[in-house]
Structure formats: C-alpha cells, structure tokens
Design a protein around this motif. Structure first.
Motif, PDB file in Angstrom:
ATOM      1  N   PRO A  94      43.906  48.185  13.547  1.00  0.00           N
ATOM      2  CA  PRO A  94      42.782  49.027  13.105  1.00  0.00           C
ATOM      3  C   PRO A  94      42.542  49.005  11.603  1.00  0.00           C
ATOM      4  O   PRO A  94      41.429  49.301  11.158  1.00  0.00           O
ATOM      5  N   ASP A  95      43.543  48.655  10.825  1.00  0.00           N
ATOM      6  CA  ASP A  95      43.385  48.638   9.364  1.00  0.00           C
ATOM      7  C   ASP A  95      43.212  47.227   8.809  1.00  0.00           C
ATOM      8  O   ASP A  95      43.189  47.046   7.581  1.00  0.00           O
ATOM      9  N   GLY A  96      43.080  46.241   9.693  1.00  0.00           N
ATOM     10  CA  GLY A  96      42.955  44.853   9.230  1.00  0.00           C
ATOM     11  C   GLY A  96      41.712  44.193   9.780  1.00  0.00           C
ATOM     12  O   GLY A  96      40.889  44.816  10.456  1.00  0.00           O
ATOM     13  N   GLU A  97      41.586  42.903   9.495  1.00  0.00           N
ATOM     14  CA  GLU A  97      40.475  42.133  10.032  1.00  0.00           C
ATOM     15  C   GLU A  97      40.644  41.977  11.542  1.00  0.00           C
ATOM     16  O   GLU A  97      41.742  41.652  12.010  1.00  0.00           O
ATOM     17  N   LEU A 132      39.737  43.738  20.755  1.00  0.00           N
ATOM     18  CA  LEU A 132      41.202  43.836  20.778  1.00  0.00           C
ATOM     19  C   LEU A 132      41.766  43.844  19.368  1.00  0.00           C
ATOM     20  O   LEU A 132      42.759  44.536  19.091  1.00  0.00           O
ATOM     21  N   GLY A 133      41.150  43.093  18.459  1.00  0.00           N
ATOM     22  CA  GLY A 133      41.611  43.117  17.072  1.00  0.00           C
ATOM     23  C   GLY A 133      41.493  44.496  16.460  1.00  0.00           C
ATOM     24  O   GLY A 133      42.394  44.949  15.737  1.00  0.00           O
ATOM     25  N   ARG A 134      40.400  45.182  16.750  1.00  0.00           N
ATOM     26  CA  ARG A 134      40.220  46.542  16.225  1.00  0.00           C
ATOM     27  C   ARG A 134      41.215  47.517  16.840  1.00  0.00           C
ATOM     28  O   ARG A 134      41.674  48.453  16.185  1.00  0.00           O
ATOM     29  N   LEU A 135      41.550  47.301  18.113  1.00  0.00           N
ATOM     30  CA  LEU A 135      42.532  48.168  18.768  1.00  0.00           C
ATOM     31  C   LEU A 135      43.943  47.928  18.247  1.00  0.00           C
ATOM     32  O   LEU A 135      44.702  48.875  18.009  1.00  0.00           O
TER      33      LEU A 135
END
Length: 392
Positions: free
Chosen positions: A126-129, A120-123
């Motif tokens: 996408p440009d952060g941790e 979910l963090g990548r979704l």
C-alpha cells in the motif's frame, strides 16, 4: 439402412456452426472419445468423419496434426452438422459424461492483467508502487502443477497448509481465505523442440484454441510461502478447466488491438498483428452474478506470453496449457478474484443476501464467457465450475 436426422439449433444458441468447440465425452454406456458441441448436442467425430484419431480419450493426437488439418476437419464438421447426419453420431449434451479434453504435460500461469496486478500491488504494497519494475517489460508467470488440473464440475477439497498468524509465525490448518481466479487458458496444438523459440507471429501455428480456467487460490497459504520463489501450495491443489476447447478459428470476430503497451516491449515481444480478444466473462457465486471481467483489457497478449514462455528454449508439447492469470477490469464489478472484490477481506460481497469475502464450504462458483461471432451473433466458451468441499 442408416437413420439420418438434422440437428436442431436454436436461433439464440451460443453453440452454432460458427463455434464448434471440441471436447472428450462418453455416452451413458461407452468409452471416452472426441466430439464437438453443436446446439444442445454432442457429435461423435469418429463416427461423423470415420476417423480413428477421434476414437481416443484425448484430443492430443489431433492437435499435433497442425493447422492445415485443423482447418480441414473444421470445414468437414461444419458441413456435416448443418446437413443430414447419421443418428448414431449424435448425443444429447445432458446425457454424456465429460472429461479433461487434453492430456496436459506442462501448465504455466501468467499475470497478464494490468488491472489485476495493480489491485494486488495496492493491497500487498500500500505504500509502494503497485507494479514491480519488471511488470511492463515481460509477461510475469510461474510453472503450475499439471497433475491437479481438473475438468469443470470436479468438486474441490479445501486445502490445508501453513498460514501466517498475527504474531508473524505460522500455524497449520485449512485455508480461511479460499479464492478463485477467472482466467482464459490456451491449449498448445503443435509443440516446439527444446532450444526452439516461438515468435509472436507463429502463435496461431502452435496454439489450437482456448478454454476457461479457474485457478483456485488459498490466499493465506500463498501469502506466507510465496517469498522468495513464488506460488506453491497456495495454488497447486487444484486448477479447473472447461470441458470444451474453442478453436482460434471461431474467434476471428473477437480479435481486437491491445489497449497499448508503454514502454514498447523488447523486439521478441513485439507483434506484427494484435492478438487482443474481446471476451466478456461472468462470475457467479452460488448462482449470483458478482463480476463481469473483460478480457479485452489484458495488457499482455497470448502470443506474447507464448513467445516469452519459449524465449529461453523451453519446449512445448501438444496439450500443454498456459493461462492468462486473473482477468480484471478497472471497475469493482469487473474484478476476477474475490481477493480484489472483497479488497483483501475488508469489504463484503453480497451473495444471495449474505455478506461474504472468501469461499465457504458448500459454495459453488461458475465462470462463463461469450465472444462476438459471425453474423452479429455471440458464441459461448462453455463454463468452468466447481463446488467447495470441507478439508480432508
């Protein structure tokens, strides 16, 4: 003269005498009462044990009696169902009605899978941790709505609310991104007083058992509302819970170490013994198997979740429910939500020859799970299922 019988249990049954999950049932004509499942039968505990505690339409009074009583009843039930038993206590599981097994005062949902949180963090960033700075230091959670926890099989009306439009302003209507979250729930037996903490080593003194949970989620409503205070209407419309609560005593063979935690948690979250669990889940969408999430990869244990839930002095009561959050693994077919499976709606999921992303009206989702049992056999955690109805 009392009619006696022996309950037939298939050799490959997931509900043998090493399992014995508890539920609340009613015969075709009769009141709700407590029972245990054995094979394809439900045994009436009030009749088997001649105990009025189990003639109530909830397990709460029994759960409040504590671990010594839980062990005593489990031993008596095991002896009772493996020998001759009065026929009046035995009902076919297909002939009874089931309801929520506990009266739930409070419901807390966690976010304990590192694979799910990373996805979910990548979704979402996408440009952060992928993981926010606090995630590896505490079990992130939120208070849900206990009044909308429903028993497996209850139909779910598509929720309506505000959704962000491409212009950045909201419109109003039924969710277009209705999702599931395959989770494991933990049922409090013995509560705790306001101001009291429950340390990790006392987990099994307070938690009676586990039940499968599906925390239905409206991702477009959630995405517009959740900052800065977190989930609200996108989650509170319905949470489904299995009708059967598997006691911790049935999961002895499923105990495994946690995968590892880095950095080491603060002292109140450290465990003297690990409460990782080796459970295999299966998610079926309209009958098709689409995911097999592994619980053994969860980053935070249920003992750590309970310790964190109470470290500020928050009280707990018999029947309270807290859940793990979505269970996911590192592989695509191990993702326990359709938000992850479809990668935010950008990748289709094959469901009976159709290309799908999120739930449509008429869809049905059923989640099951098994765990290692005694003598190399597996035990089942029942199922949690529900079908989607159109918005009202």
């Amino acid at each position: 003269m009392t009619d006696l019988l022996r309950i037939e249990i298939a050799d490959d049954s997931l509900f043998g005498p090493e399992n014995l999950p508890y539920g609340v049932f009613a015969p075709a004509a009769g009141d709700f009462r407590a029972g245990v499942r054995i094979g394809d039968s439900v045994v009436d505990l009030a009749v088997l044990l001649d105990d009025s505690t189990f003639a109530q339409p909830t397990l709460n009074a029994f759960l409040a009696q504590g671990p010594g009583r839980w062990r005593e009843v489990r031993d008596r039930v095991r002896d009772g169902v493996t020998g001759e038993i009065t026929a009046a206590a035995v009902h076919s599981v297909d002939s009874v009605r089931l309801k929520l097994p506990v009266t739930i005062g409070d419901y807390v949902d966690f976010y304990a899978s590192i694979d799910h949180a990373t996805n979910l963090g990548r979704l979402l960033r996408p440009d952060g941790e992928p993981l926010l700075p606090n995630w590896r230091h505490l079990p992130v959670g939120y208070h849900g709505r206990s009044g909308t926890v429903v028993v497996s099989g209850t139909e779910i009306a598509r929720p309506t609310g505000q959704r962000r439009t491409p212009s950045g302003t909201p419109d109003f209507g039924p969710t277009k991104r209705l999702d599931i979250e395959a989770e494991l729930g933990f049922v409090i037996g013995v509560g705790s007083e306001l101001g009291e903490r429950i340390p990790t080593e006392e987990f099994a003194e307070h938690v009676f058992g586990v039940a499968l949970v599906n925390d239905w989620s409206a991702r477009d409503i959630q995405g517009w509302e959740y900052q800065p205070l977190g989930p609200f209407l996108g989650k509170s419309f319905a949470t489904s819970m299995a009708a059967w609560v598997t006691p911790l005593a049935a999961l002895r063979e499923a105990r495994v170490p946690l995968p590892g935690q880095d950095p080491e948690p603060l002292p109140y979250l450290r465990e003297r013994e690990s409460w990782g669990l080796d459970l295999d889940l299966a998610v079926r969408w309209n009958g098709e198997l689409v995911a097999t999430p592994p619980y053994r990869r969860m980053y935070w244990s249920p003992a750590q979740m309970l310790a964190h839930l109470t470290v500020n002095g928050a009280s707990t009561r018999p029947g309270d429910l807290y859940a793990s959050g979505t269970i996911s693994g590192p592989e695509r077919d191990q993702r326990g939500s359709f938000m992850e499976l479809s990668w935010g709606g950008s990748e289709s999921v094959a469901v009976n020859g159709e290309k799908r992303t999120f739930l449509e009206d008429g869809d049905e989702v059923v989640i099951t799970a098994t765990a290692p049992g005694a003598d190399g056999r597996r035990i089942g955690l029942g199922e949690v299922g529900g079908r989607i109805l159109p918005a009202r």
